[in-house]
Design an enzyme around this catalytic site. Structure first.
Site: not given
Length: 136
Positions: A64-66
């Site tokens: 997923g996203s940072t």
């Protein structure tokens, strides 16, 4: 015979002992975990509606996203974070979150811990020494 000590690589320093919660699915903290409760809220995830707070989280990797790194950090501030994280592969999102939140984390275990460990097992993660001790 199950090994009592599994060598691994240190990602984030520290030691923690607790009950294992295992997922064979990678976990996204952004949108996948509620930082206020520690409940997994990703409906498609193996741990859906289970709580990872105060447990040793065992996962193959993150995804997923940072922004997931900041979710882990927020969980630590909310006292809803896992005690430690064991991963097959510590990708940058979860590694950064664990380091920011001072959560002990290890990866690259020399044994297939997803086959050795079961939910509820008692383990100690000693990231400083690069080992997982199975207490069973």
């Amino acid at each position: 015979m199950t090994p009592n000590v599994i060598p691994c690589r240190k990602i984030s320093r520290g030691k923690a002992q607790g009950e294992v919660i295992i997922s064979h699915d990678p976990l996204s903290f952004l949108g996948g975990v509620d930082p206020d409760t520690g409940n997994v809220r990703d409906r498609g995830h193996e741990l859906y509606q289970q709580n990872i707070s105060g447990k040793i989280l065992v996962i193959p990797s993150g995804k997923g996203s940072t922004v997931g790194s900041y979710v882990i950090f927020q969980m630590a501030k909310n006292n809803t974070a896992p005690l430690a994280i064991i991963a097959q592969e510590a990708e940058p999102i979860i590694a950064t979150g664990a380091i920011m939140a001072s959560i002990p984390m290890v990866d690259h275990p020399e044994e297939d811990f997803l086959e050795i460990l079961t939910n509820g097992d008692l383990v100690e993660v000693d990231a400083d020494s690069g080992i997982i001790k199975i207490k069973k």
